[in-house]
Design a protein around this motif. Structure first.
Motif, PDB file in Angstrom:
ATOM      1  N   THR A   5       0.834  -1.206   0.000  1.00 56.35           N
ATOM      2  CA  THR A   5       0.000   0.000   0.000  1.00 56.35           C
ATOM      3  C   THR A   5       0.861   1.245   0.000  1.00 56.35           C
ATOM      4  O   THR A   5       0.650   2.165  -0.804  1.00 56.35           O
ATOM      5  CB  THR A   5      -0.928  -0.012   1.232  1.00 56.35           C
ATOM      6  OG1 THR A   5      -1.767  -1.169   1.160  1.00 56.35           O
ATOM      7  CG2 THR A   5      -1.781   1.239   1.297  1.00 56.35           C
ATOM      8  N   ILE A  65      -5.575   1.031   5.211  1.00 61.22           N
ATOM      9  CA  ILE A  65      -5.427   2.487   5.198  1.00 61.22           C
ATOM     10  C   ILE A  65      -5.781   3.074   6.564  1.00 61.22           C
ATOM     11  O   ILE A  65      -5.085   3.971   7.054  1.00 61.22           O
ATOM     12  CB  ILE A  65      -6.272   3.115   4.074  1.00 61.22           C
ATOM     13  CG1 ILE A  65      -5.712   2.693   2.714  1.00 61.22           C
ATOM     14  CG2 ILE A  65      -6.305   4.639   4.190  1.00 61.22           C
ATOM     15  CD1 ILE A  65      -6.654   2.944   1.550  1.00 61.22           C
ATOM     16  N   LEU A  69      -6.395   2.423  -5.860  1.00 59.87           N
ATOM     17  CA  LEU A  69      -5.274   1.819  -5.128  1.00 59.87           C
ATOM     18  C   LEU A  69      -5.498   0.323  -4.980  1.00 59.87           C
ATOM     19  O   LEU A  69      -4.602  -0.479  -5.256  1.00 59.87           O
ATOM     20  CB  LEU A  69      -5.114   2.473  -3.756  1.00 59.87           C
ATOM     21  CG  LEU A  69      -4.123   1.800  -2.812  1.00 59.87           C
ATOM     22  CD1 LEU A  69      -2.696   1.927  -3.329  1.00 59.87           C
ATOM     23  CD2 LEU A  69      -4.244   2.372  -1.407  1.00 59.87           C
ATOM     24  N   VAL A 122      -0.267   7.710   6.461  1.00 65.41           N
ATOM     25  CA  VAL A 122      -1.091   7.976   5.276  1.00 65.41           C
ATOM     26  C   VAL A 122      -2.107   9.040   5.644  1.00 65.41           C
ATOM     27  O   VAL A 122      -2.581   9.092   6.774  1.00 65.41           O
ATOM     28  CB  VAL A 122      -1.810   6.680   4.810  1.00 65.41           C
ATOM     29  CG1 VAL A 122      -2.864   6.969   3.760  1.00 65.41           C
ATOM     30  CG2 VAL A 122      -0.802   5.674   4.283  1.00 65.41           C
ATOM     31  N   ARG A 165      -5.749  11.087   4.151  1.00 69.36           N
ATOM     32  CA  ARG A 165      -6.851  11.140   3.190  1.00 69.36           C
ATOM     33  C   ARG A 165      -7.201  12.610   2.990  1.00 69.36           C
ATOM     34  O   ARG A 165      -7.360  13.349   3.949  1.00 69.36           O
ATOM     35  CB  ARG A 165      -8.067  10.410   3.742  1.00 69.36           C
ATOM     36  CG  ARG A 165      -7.937   8.914   3.835  1.00 69.36           C
ATOM     37  CD  ARG A 165      -9.208   8.337   4.476  1.00 69.36           C
ATOM     38  NE  ARG A 165      -9.295   6.910   4.331  1.00 69.36           N
ATOM     39  CZ  ARG A 165      -9.225   6.044   5.336  1.00 69.36           C
ATOM     40  NH1 ARG A 165      -9.045   6.478   6.570  1.00 69.36           N
ATOM     41  NH2 ARG A 165      -9.331   4.760   5.120  1.00 69.36           N
ATOM     42  N   LEU A 221       1.334   4.012  -2.998  1.00 63.32           N
ATOM     43  CA  LEU A 221       1.055   5.436  -2.778  1.00 63.32           C
ATOM     44  C   LEU A 221       2.268   6.298  -3.098  1.00 63.32           C
ATOM     45  O   LEU A 221       2.123   7.418  -3.595  1.00 63.32           O
ATOM     46  CB  LEU A 221       0.578   5.683  -1.345  1.00 63.32           C
ATOM     47  CG  LEU A 221      -0.806   5.137  -1.022  1.00 63.32           C
ATOM     48  CD1 LEU A 221      -1.136   5.352   0.450  1.00 63.32           C
ATOM     49  CD2 LEU A 221      -1.865   5.765  -1.923  1.00 63.32           C
ATOM     50  N   GLN A 274      -9.012   5.376  -3.163  1.00 60.00           N
ATOM     51  CA  GLN A 274      -8.934   4.069  -2.505  1.00 60.00           C
ATOM     52  C   GLN A 274      -9.270   2.926  -3.455  1.00 60.00           C
ATOM     53  O   GLN A 274      -8.597   1.897  -3.461  1.00 60.00           O
ATOM     54  CB  GLN A 274      -9.884   4.063  -1.315  1.00 60.00           C
ATOM     55  CG  GLN A 274      -9.826   2.832  -0.468  1.00 60.00           C
ATOM     56  CD  GLN A 274     -10.631   2.996   0.801  1.00 60.00           C
ATOM     57  OE1 GLN A 274     -10.429   3.972   1.524  1.00 60.00           O
ATOM     58  NE2 GLN A 274     -11.530   2.088   1.058  1.00 60.00           N
ATOM     59  N   PRO A 305       1.014   9.073  -5.903  1.00 63.72           N
ATOM     60  CA  PRO A 305       0.374   9.865  -4.845  1.00 63.72           C
ATOM     61  C   PRO A 305      -0.940  10.484  -5.319  1.00 63.72           C
ATOM     62  O   PRO A 305      -1.086  10.810  -6.489  1.00 63.72           O
ATOM     63  CB  PRO A 305       1.410  10.944  -4.520  1.00 63.72           C
ATOM     64  CG  PRO A 305       2.424  10.902  -5.596  1.00 63.72           C
ATOM     65  CD  PRO A 305       2.284   9.621  -6.333  1.00 63.72           C
ATOM     66  N   LEU A 324      -5.563   9.574  -1.482  1.00 69.65           N
ATOM     67  CA  LEU A 324      -4.614   9.062  -0.499  1.00 69.65           C
ATOM     68  C   LEU A 324      -3.200   9.465  -0.852  1.00 69.65           C
ATOM     69  O   LEU A 324      -2.810   9.475  -2.018  1.00 69.65           O
ATOM     70  CB  LEU A 324      -4.702   7.538  -0.458  1.00 69.65           C
ATOM     71  CG  LEU A 324      -6.094   6.964  -0.210  1.00 69.65           C
ATOM     72  CD1 LEU A 324      -6.113   5.482  -0.498  1.00 69.65           C
ATOM     73  CD2 LEU A 324      -6.535   7.260   1.201  1.00 69.65           C
ATOM     74  N   SER A 325      -2.435   9.752   0.180  1.00 71.15           N
ATOM     75  CA  SER A 325      -1.011  10.017  -0.025  1.00 71.15           C
ATOM     76  C   SER A 325      -0.258   9.678   1.251  1.00 71.15           C
ATOM     77  O   SER A 325      -0.832   9.613   2.341  1.00 71.15           O
ATOM     78  CB  SER A 325      -0.781  11.478  -0.426  1.00 71.15           C
ATOM     79  OG  SER A 325      -1.295  12.343   0.562  1.00 71.15           O
TER      80      SER A 325
END
Length: 162
Positions: A52, A82, A67, A91, A93, A56, A64, A60, A105-106
Motif C-alpha cells: 500500500t 489504510i 489503489l 497515510v 486522506r 502510494l 482508494q 500519490p 490518499l497520499s
C-alpha cells in the motif's frame, strides 16, 4: 463400506500434496509473509502495508478504489489497511476537489520516512525468498510466476490492473 466410498477414499489418499501447484503456492506465500515479517519487524510493517505504501509513493493522490485495483486487494481489506496506516500517521486522506465524496490518499512525511527505512528490509526478504534458487534461475522463476499471475488475474476475487 460401499464401493463408491472406497474409490473416493482411495483417490483422495493417493494424491501427494507436493504434486499440487496450489498447495505449493499457498505454502510459498506463507513462507514469503513470514520472511518479510522477520525482516521488517523493527518497522512494524506487514507485506500488505508495504504494498500500500509503495503504491502510494508510486502514485500519490490516488483514490482508494484505484489503489486497491492497482495492487490486487479488495476494497474492504484496503480500507482497514489504510485506517491502520492513517492511525499511525503514515497515510493521509484528502478530499478530491472534483468529487467531495472521494478521498485521495497520499503518504505523509512520516510515511515516506518509514517506507525509506523498510525498503532495505523488503529487499533482504526478497533475496531470502529467492536464495534457494541459483542466481541464473531467479529471473526465469519470476518470469514464469508473472505469467501465471497475469493469465489467472481474471479469476482473482480482487483482480489487479497492473
Amino acid at each position: 463400506m460401499p464401493d463408491s466410498q472406497n474409490k473416493s477414499r482411495d483417490a483422495a489418499e493417493s494424491i501427494p500434496l507436493d504434486s499440487l501447484p496450489g498447495h505449493a503456492i499457498r505454502r510459498l506465500q506463507q513462507i514469503a509473509v513470514a520472511i518479510f515479517l522477520q525482516e521488517a519487524e523493527p518497522h512494524g510493517v506487514t507485506p500488505v502495508q508495504y504494498a500500500t505504501m509503495q503504491a502510494l509513493a508510486n502514485a500519490p493522490g490516488v483514490d482508494q478504489r484505484s489503489l486497491a485495483r492497482s495492487i490486487g486487494f479488495d476494497t474492504s481489506t484496503i480500507a482497514s489497511v489504510i485506517d491502520r496506516l492513517e492511525a499511525r500517521g503514515l497515510v493521509q486522506r484528502n478530499l478530491d476537489p472534483s468529487d467531495r465524496r472521494v478521498r485521495l490518499l497520499s503518504l505523509t512525511h512520516a510515511g515516506h520516512a518509514v517506507l525509506t527505512e523498510v525498503v532495505p528490509a523488503m529487499r533482504r526478504a526478497q533475496e531470502r525468498m529467492l536464495a534457494p534458487l541459483p542466481p541464473s534461475e531467479r529471473a526465469e522463476f519470476l518470469r514464469m510466476l508473472n505469467v501465471l499471475v497475469t493469465a489467472n488475474n481474471v479469476h482473482s476475487r480482487a483482480p489487479s490492473e497492473g
